[in-house]
Design a protein around this motif. Structure first.
Motif, PDB file in Angstrom:
ATOM      1  N   THR A   1      38.370  99.953  19.757  1.00  0.00           N
ATOM      2  CA  THR A   1      37.661  98.716  20.116  1.00  0.00           C
ATOM      3  C   THR A   1      37.121  98.751  21.542  1.00  0.00           C
ATOM      4  O   THR A   1      36.075  98.148  21.812  1.00  0.00           O
ATOM      5  CB  THR A   1      38.563  97.486  19.941  1.00  0.00           C
ATOM      6  OG1 THR A   1      39.687  97.561  20.821  1.00  0.00           O
ATOM      7  CG2 THR A   1      39.048  97.377  18.494  1.00  0.00           C
TER       8      THR A   1
ATOM      9  N   ARG B   1      46.687  88.792  20.415  1.00  0.00           N
ATOM     10  CA  ARG B   1      46.051  88.869  19.096  1.00  0.00           C
ATOM     11  C   ARG B   1      44.968  87.815  18.909  1.00  0.00           C
ATOM     12  O   ARG B   1      43.810  88.137  18.602  1.00  0.00           O
ATOM     13  CB  ARG B   1      47.091  88.730  17.988  1.00  0.00           C
ATOM     14  CG  ARG B   1      46.442  88.712  16.584  1.00  0.00           C
ATOM     15  CD  ARG B   1      47.463  88.500  15.493  1.00  0.00           C
ATOM     16  NE  ARG B   1      48.331  89.655  15.371  1.00  0.00           N
ATOM     17  CZ  ARG B   1      49.391  89.700  14.578  1.00  0.00           C
ATOM     18  NH1 ARG B   1      49.734  88.626  13.879  1.00  0.00           N
ATOM     19  NH2 ARG B   1      50.125  90.795  14.502  1.00  0.00           N
ATOM     20  N   GLY B   2      45.307  86.556  19.055  1.00  0.00           N
ATOM     21  CA  GLY B   2      44.326  85.496  18.840  1.00  0.00           C
ATOM     22  C   GLY B   2      43.170  85.575  19.812  1.00  0.00           C
ATOM     23  O   GLY B   2      42.000  85.422  19.430  1.00  0.00           O
TER      24      GLY B   2
ATOM     25  N   THR C   1      40.936  88.695  19.052  1.00  0.00           N
ATOM     26  CA  THR C   1      40.227  88.517  17.781  1.00  0.00           C
ATOM     27  C   THR C   1      39.073  87.536  17.951  1.00  0.00           C
ATOM     28  O   THR C   1      37.936  87.805  17.533  1.00  0.00           O
ATOM     29  CB  THR C   1      41.189  88.003  16.697  1.00  0.00           C
ATOM     30  OG1 THR C   1      42.255  88.934  16.530  1.00  0.00           O
ATOM     31  CG2 THR C   1      40.466  87.831  15.368  1.00  0.00           C
ATOM     32  N   PHE C   2      39.350  86.388  18.585  1.00  0.00           N
ATOM     33  CA  PHE C   2      38.279  85.419  18.818  1.00  0.00           C
ATOM     34  C   PHE C   2      37.220  85.995  19.758  1.00  0.00           C
ATOM     35  O   PHE C   2      36.017  85.763  19.574  1.00  0.00           O
ATOM     36  CB  PHE C   2      38.841  84.124  19.397  1.00  0.00           C
ATOM     37  CG  PHE C   2      37.789  83.099  19.699  1.00  0.00           C
ATOM     38  CD1 PHE C   2      37.163  82.414  18.674  1.00  0.00           C
ATOM     39  CD2 PHE C   2      37.394  82.848  21.005  1.00  0.00           C
ATOM     40  CE1 PHE C   2      36.169  81.476  18.941  1.00  0.00           C
ATOM     41  CE2 PHE C   2      36.411  81.925  21.290  1.00  0.00           C
ATOM     42  CZ  PHE C   2      35.796  81.235  20.254  1.00  0.00           C
TER      43      PHE C   2
ATOM     44  N   SER D   1      36.284  89.032  19.948  1.00  0.00           N
ATOM     45  CA  SER D   1      35.442  89.940  19.174  1.00  0.00           C
ATOM     46  C   SER D   1      34.385  89.162  18.392  1.00  0.00           C
ATOM     47  O   SER D   1      33.223  89.571  18.310  1.00  0.00           O
ATOM     48  CB  SER D   1      36.297  90.754  18.202  1.00  0.00           C
ATOM     49  OG  SER D   1      37.317  91.445  18.871  1.00  0.00           O
ATOM     50  N   VAL D   2      34.808  88.040  17.799  1.00  0.00           N
ATOM     51  CA  VAL D   2      33.854  87.190  17.083  1.00  0.00           C
ATOM     52  C   VAL D   2      32.797  86.660  18.055  1.00  0.00           C
ATOM     53  O   VAL D   2      31.590  86.672  17.766  1.00  0.00           O
ATOM     54  CB  VAL D   2      34.588  86.021  16.397  1.00  0.00           C
ATOM     55  CG1 VAL D   2      33.589  85.057  15.759  1.00  0.00           C
ATOM     56  CG2 VAL D   2      35.567  86.548  15.343  1.00  0.00           C
TER      57      VAL D   2
ATOM     58  N   VAL E   1      38.025  90.842  25.683  1.00  0.00           N
ATOM     59  CA  VAL E   1      38.240  91.988  24.791  1.00  0.00           C
ATOM     60  C   VAL E   1      38.218  93.354  25.472  1.00  0.00           C
ATOM     61  O   VAL E   1      38.638  94.341  24.853  1.00  0.00           O
ATOM     62  CB  VAL E   1      37.190  92.002  23.647  1.00  0.00           C
ATOM     63  CG1 VAL E   1      37.295  90.748  22.809  1.00  0.00           C
ATOM     64  CG2 VAL E   1      35.773  92.170  24.190  1.00  0.00           C
TER      65      VAL E   1
ATOM     66  N   VAL F   1      36.881  92.987  15.055  1.00  0.00           N
ATOM     67  CA  VAL F   1      37.608  91.782  14.632  1.00  0.00           C
ATOM     68  C   VAL F   1      38.850  92.139  13.817  1.00  0.00           C
ATOM     69  O   VAL F   1      39.960  91.708  14.153  1.00  0.00           O
ATOM     70  CB  VAL F   1      36.681  90.817  13.862  1.00  0.00           C
ATOM     71  CG1 VAL F   1      37.492  89.674  13.258  1.00  0.00           C
ATOM     72  CG2 VAL F   1      35.601  90.261  14.790  1.00  0.00           C
ATOM     73  N   PRO F   2      38.737  92.924  12.743  1.00  0.00           N
ATOM     74  CA  PRO F   2      39.960  93.237  11.985  1.00  0.00           C
ATOM     75  C   PRO F   2      40.959  94.083  12.751  1.00  0.00           C
ATOM     76  O   PRO F   2      42.174  93.895  12.588  1.00  0.00           O
ATOM     77  CB  PRO F   2      39.427  93.975  10.745  1.00  0.00           C
ATOM     78  CG  PRO F   2      38.079  94.456  11.109  1.00  0.00           C
ATOM     79  CD  PRO F   2      37.543  93.462  12.084  1.00  0.00           C
TER      80      PRO F   2
ATOM     81  N   HIS G   1      41.566  94.075  16.029  1.00  0.00           N
ATOM     82  CA  HIS G   1      42.291  93.212  16.950  1.00  0.00           C
ATOM     83  C   HIS G   1      43.259  92.296  16.212  1.00  0.00           C
ATOM     84  O   HIS G   1      44.388  92.067  16.660  1.00  0.00           O
ATOM     85  CB  HIS G   1      41.304  92.371  17.775  1.00  0.00           C
ATOM     86  CG  HIS G   1      40.625  93.149  18.851  1.00  0.00           C
ATOM     87  ND1 HIS G   1      39.363  92.838  19.309  1.00  0.00           N
ATOM     88  CD2 HIS G   1      41.021  94.239  19.557  1.00  0.00           C
ATOM     89  CE1 HIS G   1      39.018  93.695  20.254  1.00  0.00           C
ATOM     90  NE2 HIS G   1      40.010  94.554  20.413  1.00  0.00           N
ATOM     91  N   PHE G   2      42.853  91.783  15.061  1.00  0.00           N
ATOM     92  CA  PHE G   2      43.722  90.871  14.319  1.00  0.00           C
ATOM     93  C   PHE G   2      44.929  91.591  13.729  1.00  0.00           C
ATOM     94  O   PHE G   2      46.055  91.066  13.732  1.00  0.00           O
ATOM     95  CB  PHE G   2      42.936  90.184  13.207  1.00  0.00           C
ATOM     96  CG  PHE G   2      43.757  89.226  12.397  1.00  0.00           C
ATOM     97  CD1 PHE G   2      44.112  87.987  12.917  1.00  0.00           C
ATOM     98  CD2 PHE G   2      44.195  89.564  11.128  1.00  0.00           C
ATOM     99  CE1 PHE G   2      44.884  87.101  12.185  1.00  0.00           C
ATOM    100  CE2 PHE G   2      44.971  88.685  10.387  1.00  0.00           C
ATOM    101  CZ  PHE G   2      45.314  87.458  10.919  1.00  0.00           C
TER     102      PHE G   2
END
Length: 415
Positions: free
Chosen positions: A29, A87-88, A91-92, A94-95, A127, A192-193, A195-196
């Motif tokens: 990532t 994590r949260g 992930t956010f 990345s979005v 990120v 996204v996946p 990181h999640f």
């Protein structure tokens, strides 16, 4: 006082098993993140300026806005990482990053471009390296940390190698807007996946334990910011980051000004990226026998000598190559030395917030130093004083690291 950290490994073997997928995911990532969120900007600079009917200088200002927004976001994001884990947030982020790049592909004027790059700056803070390294520090043991940081930074060091030609090919065949759509989707689908699924979530604890943990973090941050060693480290990485950013921006212009062909100058400048990876590997190996501060100070000293010698030896091709190679050995060392030194000195409690406090002035200095160097060049008509300042900055950085290792600023035992 009870000090809680996350996570607390049951054993080195168990921690290593948890750490490996985290490091693998973050290596991927970070590579695609730096490639899409940062490096491809240079590929699209000219076509963007033409399409938006403005100058390349005006468009370049958007990247500066992004970098400064990243710096402004560092402290609140560091606090979030300390309190809630990565994590949260990642992930956010990345979005948000993928969405910002999609929005970038649709801008029609400079105001929209600057607004999009402010969002991109926030996403980058969520990120890229600082967040990723905070996750590694929280997840690893002291023995594992150097190898984990090295792995991520070495893999991500090839981001420009992969994404600059990829972006150029996409731009040539499909235009810069479509190229950005493809890159945005690729980034989101991968980051996204990962990181999640791979970044650890901070476990929910008892409210009383959480209160103790919060008090411990506040105390750790307060103690760090009052510590002489922290400000010595800050000074070291601010001036060194400034020197590196000046060389990365102005080296090709300097070498062509010495009379070298543009192709040769670009090739030599490309050695900086190669040597940044080499330097990270070598210095990480040396830190197994010597302190991180001592090794990093020595590398910064070599860079000071190389920058000072470039105006003397740079008129010849062998001299230019030699000086650039020596300077390049420290090009990426600060990236892995900074989290390692902070974790050694102040432990893992409150690490992300402490690191963010150092990141803010370092990032601002990196953004402004190339512009200051350009002003100095225009004032005197030669790059020789600029190289002298770069050499002095590296020497000051080495001195600050040496002073930080003295008894008054010596690191405490890492947990």
């Amino acid at each position: 006082m009870l000090r809680l950290t996350f996570p607390t490994p049951a054993s080195t073997t168990e921690a290593g098993g948890r750490l490996r997928p985290v490091v693998a995911a973050l290596a991927v990532t970070q590579t695609i993140g730096y490639g899409v969120l940062y490096y491809v900007f240079s590929v699209f600079l000219a076509p963007m300026a033409a399409d938006l009917h403005t100058t390349t200088a005006t468009v370049t200002g958007a990247l500066t806005v992004s970098v400064l927004t990243t710096a402004a976001s560092a402290v609140p994001i560091g606090r979030w990482l300390d309190r809630r884990g990565g994590r949260g947030l990642m992930t956010f982020g990345s979005v948000l990053g993928g969405g910002a790049v999609l929005a970038w592909s649709r801008v029609t004027d400079v105001r929209q471009l600057y607004a999009v790059f402010m969002v991109l700056g926030v996403a980058s803070a969520m990120v890229l390296y600082e967040a990723a390294f905070a996750v590694v520090v929280a997840t690893s043991t002291a023995a594992q940390r150097a190898g984990a940081l090295l792995t991520i930074s070495v893999v991500a060091g090839f981001a420009s190698t992969v994404f600059l030609p990829t972006a150029a090919a996409l731009q040539e065949h499909h235009g810069w807007r479509t190229a950005l759509v493809v890159l945005a989707l690729a980034y989101a689908v991968i980051a996204v996946p990962l990181h999640f699924l791979a970044v650890p979530a901070r476990p929910r604890g008892h409210p009383a334990a959480a209160a103790v943990d919060h008090a411990a973090r506040r105390a750790a941050v307060r103690d760090a910011l009052r510590h002489r060693g922290f400000w010595l480290l800050t000074a070291a990485f601010v001036v060194h980051g400034s020197a590196v950013s000046v060389v990365s921006v102005h080296l090709i212009s300097y070498l062509t000004g010495l009379g070298h062909p543009a192709a040769f100058a670009a090739t030599v400048a490309g050695l900086l990226g190669v040597m940044s990876v080499t330097g990270r590997i070598v210095t990480t190996g040396l830190t197994r026998r010597r302190s991180t501060a001592a090794v990093t100070a020595a590398v910064f000293g070599i860079q000071a000598a190389a920058a000072a010698a470039l105006p003397v030896l740079g008129h010849t091709r062998p001299g230019a190559v030699c000086c650039v190679v020596l300077f390049g050995t420290g090009f990426g060392v600060g990236t892995i030395a900074r989290p390692a030194l902070l974790a050694q000195r102040y432990g893992t409690t409150g690490y992300a917030t402490i690191a963010a406090a150092l990141t803010v002035p370092t990032t601002v200095a990196k953004a402004g130093a190339p512009l200051a160097a350009a002003g100095l060049y225009l004032a005197v008509g030669t790059y020789t004083p600029v190289l002298a300042v770069v050499s002095a900055a590296c020497a000051v950085a080495a001195t600050c690291l040496t002073l930080a290792a003295t008894p008054a600023g010596a690191p405490r035992q890492d947990r």
